[in-house]
Write a protein that holds these residues in place. Structure first.
Motif, PDB file in Angstrom:
ATOM      1  N   GLY A  27       0.787  -1.224   0.000  1.00 54.32           N
ATOM      2  CA  GLY A  27       0.000   0.000   0.000  1.00 54.32           C
ATOM      3  C   GLY A  27       0.817   1.270   0.000  1.00 54.32           C
ATOM      4  O   GLY A  27       0.270   2.367  -0.096  1.00 54.32           O
ATOM      5  N   SER A  28       2.140   1.157   0.099  1.00 56.19           N
ATOM      6  CA  SER A  28       3.013   2.336   0.115  1.00 56.19           C
ATOM      7  C   SER A  28       3.380   2.714  -1.318  1.00 56.19           C
ATOM      8  O   SER A  28       4.469   2.415  -1.795  1.00 56.19           O
ATOM      9  CB  SER A  28       4.274   2.045   0.943  1.00 56.19           C
ATOM     10  N   LYS A  29       2.438   3.360  -2.018  1.00 55.01           N
ATOM     11  CA  LYS A  29       2.615   3.656  -3.440  1.00 55.01           C
ATOM     12  C   LYS A  29       3.097   5.090  -3.609  1.00 55.01           C
ATOM     13  O   LYS A  29       2.421   5.943  -4.182  1.00 55.01           O
ATOM     14  CB  LYS A  29       1.294   3.418  -4.184  1.00 55.01           C
ATOM     15  N   SER A  30       4.299   5.349  -3.095  1.00 55.24           N
ATOM     16  CA  SER A  30       4.872   6.684  -3.195  1.00 55.24           C
ATOM     17  C   SER A  30       5.455   6.897  -4.590  1.00 55.24           C
ATOM     18  O   SER A  30       5.556   5.974  -5.401  1.00 55.24           O
ATOM     19  CB  SER A  30       5.976   6.860  -2.148  1.00 55.24           C
ATOM     20  N   ARG A  62       1.315  10.927 -12.115  1.00 50.72           N
ATOM     21  CA  ARG A  62       0.109  11.452 -11.468  1.00 50.72           C
ATOM     22  C   ARG A  62       0.437  11.982 -10.077  1.00 50.72           C
ATOM     23  O   ARG A  62      -0.111  12.976  -9.627  1.00 50.72           O
ATOM     24  CB  ARG A  62      -0.951  10.353 -11.360  1.00 50.72           C
ATOM     25  N   ILE A  63       1.352  11.287  -9.389  1.00 47.22           N
ATOM     26  CA  ILE A  63       1.747  11.721  -8.050  1.00 47.22           C
ATOM     27  C   ILE A  63       2.569  13.004  -8.126  1.00 47.22           C
ATOM     28  O   ILE A  63       2.395  13.917  -7.310  1.00 47.22           O
ATOM     29  CB  ILE A  63       2.540  10.606  -7.349  1.00 47.22           C
ATOM     30  N   ALA A  64       3.471  13.066  -9.105  1.00 44.63           N
ATOM     31  CA  ALA A  64       4.336  14.254  -9.260  1.00 44.63           C
ATOM     32  C   ALA A  64       4.266  14.717 -10.716  1.00 44.63           C
ATOM     33  O   ALA A  64       5.140  14.379 -11.525  1.00 44.63           O
ATOM     34  CB  ALA A  64       5.772  13.928  -8.863  1.00 44.63           C
ATOM     35  N   PRO A  65       3.221  15.469 -11.090  1.00 46.69           N
ATOM     36  CA  PRO A  65       3.001  15.836 -12.498  1.00 46.69           C
ATOM     37  C   PRO A  65       4.138  16.647 -13.105  1.00 46.69           C
ATOM     38  O   PRO A  65       4.316  16.620 -14.320  1.00 46.69           O
ATOM     39  CB  PRO A  65       1.699  16.648 -12.437  1.00 46.69           C
ATOM     40  N   ASP A  66       4.889  17.358 -12.289  1.00 45.96           N
ATOM     41  CA  ASP A  66       5.943  18.228 -12.828  1.00 45.96           C
ATOM     42  C   ASP A  66       7.317  17.569 -12.829  1.00 45.96           C
ATOM     43  O   ASP A  66       8.310  18.216 -13.162  1.00 45.96           O
ATOM     44  CB  ASP A  66       6.006  19.525 -12.027  1.00 45.96           C
ATOM     45  N   ASN A  67       7.423  16.307 -12.450  1.00 40.76           N
ATOM     46  CA  ASN A  67       8.720  15.650 -12.382  1.00 40.76           C
ATOM     47  C   ASN A  67       9.186  15.289 -13.797  1.00 40.76           C
ATOM     48  O   ASN A  67       8.577  14.455 -14.478  1.00 40.76           O
ATOM     49  CB  ASN A  67       8.625  14.383 -11.519  1.00 40.76           C
ATOM     50  N   VAL A  68      10.258  15.926 -14.208  1.00 45.36           N
ATOM     51  CA  VAL A  68      10.761  15.743 -15.581  1.00 45.36           C
ATOM     52  C   VAL A  68      11.277  14.326 -15.790  1.00 45.36           C
ATOM     53  O   VAL A  68      11.069  13.722 -16.854  1.00 45.36           O
ATOM     54  CB  VAL A  68      11.869  16.779 -15.862  1.00 45.36           C
ATOM     55  N   ASP A  69      11.977  13.762 -14.797  1.00 39.66           N
ATOM     56  CA  ASP A  69      12.527  12.411 -14.956  1.00 39.66           C
ATOM     57  C   ASP A  69      11.421  11.388 -15.182  1.00 39.66           C
ATOM     58  O   ASP A  69      11.560  10.487 -16.011  1.00 39.66           O
ATOM     59  CB  ASP A  69      13.336  12.030 -13.706  1.00 39.66           C
ATOM     60  N   ALA A  70      10.315  11.511 -14.443  1.00 31.34           N
ATOM     61  CA  ALA A  70       9.212  10.562 -14.604  1.00 31.34           C
ATOM     62  C   ALA A  70       8.589  10.698 -15.988  1.00 31.34           C
ATOM     63  O   ALA A  70       8.280   9.697 -16.654  1.00 31.34           O
ATOM     64  CB  ALA A  70       8.165  10.776 -13.521  1.00 31.34           C
ATOM     65  N   GLN A  71       8.419  11.948 -16.456  1.00 31.62           N
ATOM     66  CA  GLN A  71       7.866  12.155 -17.796  1.00 31.62           C
ATOM     67  C   GLN A  71       8.801  11.583 -18.858  1.00 31.62           C
ATOM     68  O   GLN A  71       8.360  10.940 -19.817  1.00 31.62           O
ATOM     69  CB  GLN A  71       7.652  13.650 -18.030  1.00 31.62           C
TER      70      GLN A  71
END
Length: 887
Positions: free
Chosen positions: A805-808, A837-846
């Protein structure tokens, strides 16, 4: 490109795979996109080839309506051996993608419980049609049932079915345990003749999963002491729902729909299916589910909630409130793309019910005075130690006194010193068990309290509920603004149409045809000469320009025009075409749809985070209360037990002062005879340094008590918190010398090594964490494993964290990176989408999400991210473009 031939000799060239399974691979057929080809990996034996030929020859419209039935066999040459078959190209989603909450949001975003009931009835229809032809599916599972966008259900993988011909039945030799009847669990399926009643069990499981949102009927909380697998529970008929808990010893999972939420008829059918031998047939399910579909009512508080109309309250509202999950989308009474299909007022009502936990209060303070009564064991231990110390002191006093009188001060001191050391060692060894035990308890309590403070601090940093709430409020206001813009544009259109209609109405009334009292032919002629022919031309400016008219004549014309205007009637709802209304809606449709999806996502996130933060805070407060008492008790016990220092001091004084007094009275030097030991030179090692320093030798550290070592390690740890990386690393490494297993020291040093990109060294250190099960430890270990290339182990650890459940963001991001490296692009996209979705502005995730899309071959989705990155991080954007171009 290989060529295959159907039974008529028509050739098919296939090269683009659609999917790969255990038996074969499915390919597109470029010549006919309505069908696909399945080619087996292994040679087809004669029995299987005969089965495929019979199925192709006996294909009919009824079977093709509910199943991807075989329409022809494929051969390696004209009239060659059978290597595969042709079947309809069914473009649909597996049934689990409808009943699973997460995938339903993606593939069926507008699906309500009403739609799930409809799909369940269609599953029953498909099984009914199959059984009516004498066939048995056998291998019932969530992957062999697919559903289309309209709820139509198709059965697939038909070549594995148990097929009945005129003179033979071909067996189904496979099955998935989660959908196998109890009597088939754990046996060799190749030796069993599959029956429709076996299918009826699997059918009931799928229907249950649809109605109960993916819950398996046998997946409950087993109340026995031993472990039970899902297969064990099926075999032993431990149905987790209903009123049979005393018999099945299984409790329904919390936050799930109750069996009482469906009609009694359906509840009894589930009990027949899962507890008895004679199970409901598909036609029974069709009738019962159709009745349920006609007995649904819409929730007054949530337009997307449909439930059985005999219930007193909406069960979905209750479940959403308990779980913090949004189970269904917000839908209004209208279908289609109109603005009323999203009930923004329901959203605002739900938003008003969310109670933000507010700012974190101060952590409950700890005081040693909280536990004033020491434990009984400590009091008893203190009495025993005190009694032992008194006895040793009496023995020492008597021994030194006698030796000083008999042998002189030197003998008294020398032999007394030996006796003193012996008594001190004996006392230390006898006191050590209880002291070590209390020190260990105190150390554990202090470590737990330090961890509690760390958790509290992290929760404070992660608490961004107010920001999320404000963002959701902004989106709701944006939705209202779009609605206002829709209405304003519609008003402008209405004004334009009305103006046009009014002009036509005025233009139709000619002055020459009007019978205006006081206006004769002379005035009409002069008006015509000046271009005033109809009521439309009559304006104050126009008549004022006619010098021949007097004021009364002008007023007569103006009054006539105003009378014509008063007779004009305009009904916007009737006059404005429906196409124009729809066109007005479509202008804002895309923008409104994006905002609505954002609102739904943010509301789900806010509700779940609110519940989670409130639970975490409550848990920390409860732990704080328990730990405060435990720590106070440990400190009180340590204080009660006291120090052995007074005993050591008195022992030294007895040993030194008695011989010195004897020397004064006898006039003999203390160091007479062979005794050359001087009192001033006696030295007993002490490690009670007032500050933490790193100049202790390993031997000195080993000689310290656990409490002393932990105190120095804690000082070093605290000093490291406000230093730069290099200085902090030095302090943490010093702290490890005193407390090699201190979890916080290991964790912080591991984070520091990770930040310094010394991943191999960090990995060796982090493997020492014996507090491994804590979430931050596992996340850091998983990140470090990713950095060192240990992808399989990293995925295993991070996935366990995800399941708990720890979906950070870190968990989702690094699971995505791992799966991308393992070339599991679909899985990587799922995790990375969640990370964005958790961090919409995170460039690495995008960037990583776009890479996965590109490597999967979806250049369009990757290109969308490229357009975003080009303004945020041009370097990453160019790197992404190279990846897209290479694919």
């Amino acid at each position: 490109m290989p060529a295959y031939f159907d039974s008529k000799g028509t050739s098919y060239r296939i090269n683009q795979p659609l999917g790969r399974g255990g038996e074969g691979t499915v390919f597109y057929c470029p010549e006919d996109l309505s069908i696909v080809a399945k080619i087996y990996h292994e040679p087809v034996d004669d029995d299987k080839a005969a089965k495929l030929r019979w199925m192709a020859a006996n294909s009919n419209e009824q079977l093709l309506k509910v199943a991807a039935w075989i329409v022809d066999t494929l051969h390696d040459a004209p009239d060659g051996r059978v290597v595969g078959f042709l079947m309809p190209n069914v473009r649909a989603k597996e049934i689990h993608e409808l009943y699973s909450l997460k995938s339903r949001r993606v593939h069926f975003p507008d699906a309500t419980w009403q739609f799930l009931v409809h799909a369940a009835a269609n599953v029953a229809r498909a099984f009914h049609n199959l059984h009516r032809h004498g066939h048995v599916m056998g291998d019932v599972n969530h992957g062999n049932c697919v559903v289309l966008a309209d709820g139509t259900v198709k059965l697939i993988d038909c070549d594995s079915y148990s097929i009945k011909t005129d003179d033979k039945r071909y067996r189904c030799e496979v099955g998935v345990a989660t959908h196998l009847a109890p009597e088939l669990q754990g046996i060799d399926l190749s030796e069993i003749e599959r029956e429709p009643n076996h299918d009826n069990f699997g059918l009931a499981v799928i229907i249950f999963q649809l109605l109960f949102l993916g819950r398996h009927p046998f997946a409950g909380n087993y109340l026995g002491k031993e472990d039970k697998s899902l297969e064990d529970c099926i075999r032993e008929r431990r149905f987790a729902y209903g009123n049979n808990q005393a018999i099945t010893n299984v409790k329904q999972p919390p936050g799930t729909l109750s069996l009482s939420a469906v009609p009694t008829r359906i509840a009894m059918m589930f009990e027949r299916a899962f507890l008895m031998e004679e199970r409901p047939e598909p036609r029974e399910w069709i009738e019962a589910l159709e009745d349920l579909g006609n007995s649904l009512t819409q929730c007054a508080a949530h337009g997307g909630h449909y439930y059985y109309d005999q219930l007193k309250a909406c069960p979905w509202c209750s479940i959403e409130e308990r779980t913090g999950l949004m189970l269904f989308p917000f839908l209004g009474t209208q279908k289609g793309g109109s603005e009323n299909s999203f009930d923004i007022f329901t959203v605002e009502k739900l938003l008003s019910t969310i109670e933000l936990p507010g700012h974190l209060p101060a952590l409950p303070s700890h005081s040693a005075g909280m536990a004033t009564v020491p434990s009984e064991a400590t009091v008893d231990g203190r009495k025993k130690i005190k009694k032992r110390h008194v006895n040793f002191l009496l023995w020492q006093f008597a021994l030194v006194t006698v030796l000083t009188i008999v042998g002189g001060p030197g003998v008294g001191f020398f032999v007394g010193a030996i006796a003193m050391i012996t008594f001190l060692v004996m006392s230390h060894n006898l006191d050590r068990p209880i002291r070590d035990d209390l020190e260990s308890q105190l150390y554990d309590a202090q470590l737990a309290w330090k961890k509690l403070e760390s958790d509290w601090s992290k929760l404070t940093k992660e608490d961004r509920l107010n920001e999320d709430y404000d963002l959701l409020r902004d989106r709701v206001e944006e939705h209202h603004e779009i609605r206002r813009q829709v209405r304003e544009r519609m008003r402008r259109i209405s004004d334009q149409v009305m103006s046009y209609k009014l002009d036509r109405h005025l233009a139709a009334h000619k002055i020459a045809d009007a019978n205006i009292r006081g206006v004769g032919t002379k005035i009409i002629k002069r008006s015509k000469d000046h271009g005033i022919v109809s009521a439309l031309d009559v304006t104050r400016e126009a008549v004022d320009l006619i010098d021949e008219f007097d004021d009364d004549e002008r007023e007569l014309l103006i009054d006539w025009r105003e009378e014509i205007e008063r007779k004009f009637e305009f009904d916007a709802s009737a006059e404005i075409p429906e196409t124009e209304r729809n066109r007005n809606e479509m202008v804002f449709a895309d923008r409104r749809r994006i905002v609505e999806r954002d609102i739904e996502r943010l509301l789900v996130t806010l509700r779940s985070k609110t519940e989670l933060v409130a639970k975490k805070r409550s848990d920390i407060r409860m732990r704080a209360g328990q730990l405060s008492l435990k720590l106070s008790q440990a400190e009180s016990d340590a204080e009660t037990l006291g120090s052995s220092t007074p005993f050591v001091v008195i022992m030294v004084l007895l040993t030194a002062l008695i011989p010195m007094l004897g020397a004064i009275f006898t006039g003999s030097p203390v160091n007479q005879g062979n005794s050359e030991v001087e009192v001033a030179k006696l030295h007993f090692p002490s490690h009670t340094s007032n500050g933490a320093n790193d100049e202790f030798t390993d031997a000195e550290i080993a000689a310290m008590t656990v409490s002393e070592r932990q105190r120095i390690a804690s000082e070093l740890y605290q000093r490291s918190l406000n230093l730069n990386l290099e200085a902090a690393e030095q302090k943490l490494r010093q702290a490890l010398r005193f407390a090699p297993n201190d979890q916080l020291v290991i964790y912080d040093l591991g984070e520091l090594l990770y930040a310094s990109k010394r991943y191999d060294e960090g990995l060796r250190l982090l493997r020492r964490l014996n507090g491994g099960p804590t979430v931050p430890n596992r996340i850091l270990l998983g990140k470090t494993l990713v950095a060192t290339g240990n992808l399989i182990e990293a995925e295993s650890i991070l996935f366990e964290v995800y399941k708990s459940g720890s979906k950070s963001f870190d968990v989702c991001f690094y699971l995505g990176v791992v799966n991308e490296e393992l070339k599991e692009y679909d899985t990587a996209i799922t995790y990375l989408t969640e990370a964005t979705r958790i961090a919409p502005d995170n460039v690495d995730a995008q960037f990583e999400l776009a890479k996965s899309h590109a490597k999967k071959g979806d250049g369009k989705s990757a290109g969308v991210v490229y357009d975003i990155l080009i303004t945020k991080d041009p370097k990453k954007a160019e790197e992404l473009k190279r990846i897209i171009d290479s694919k």
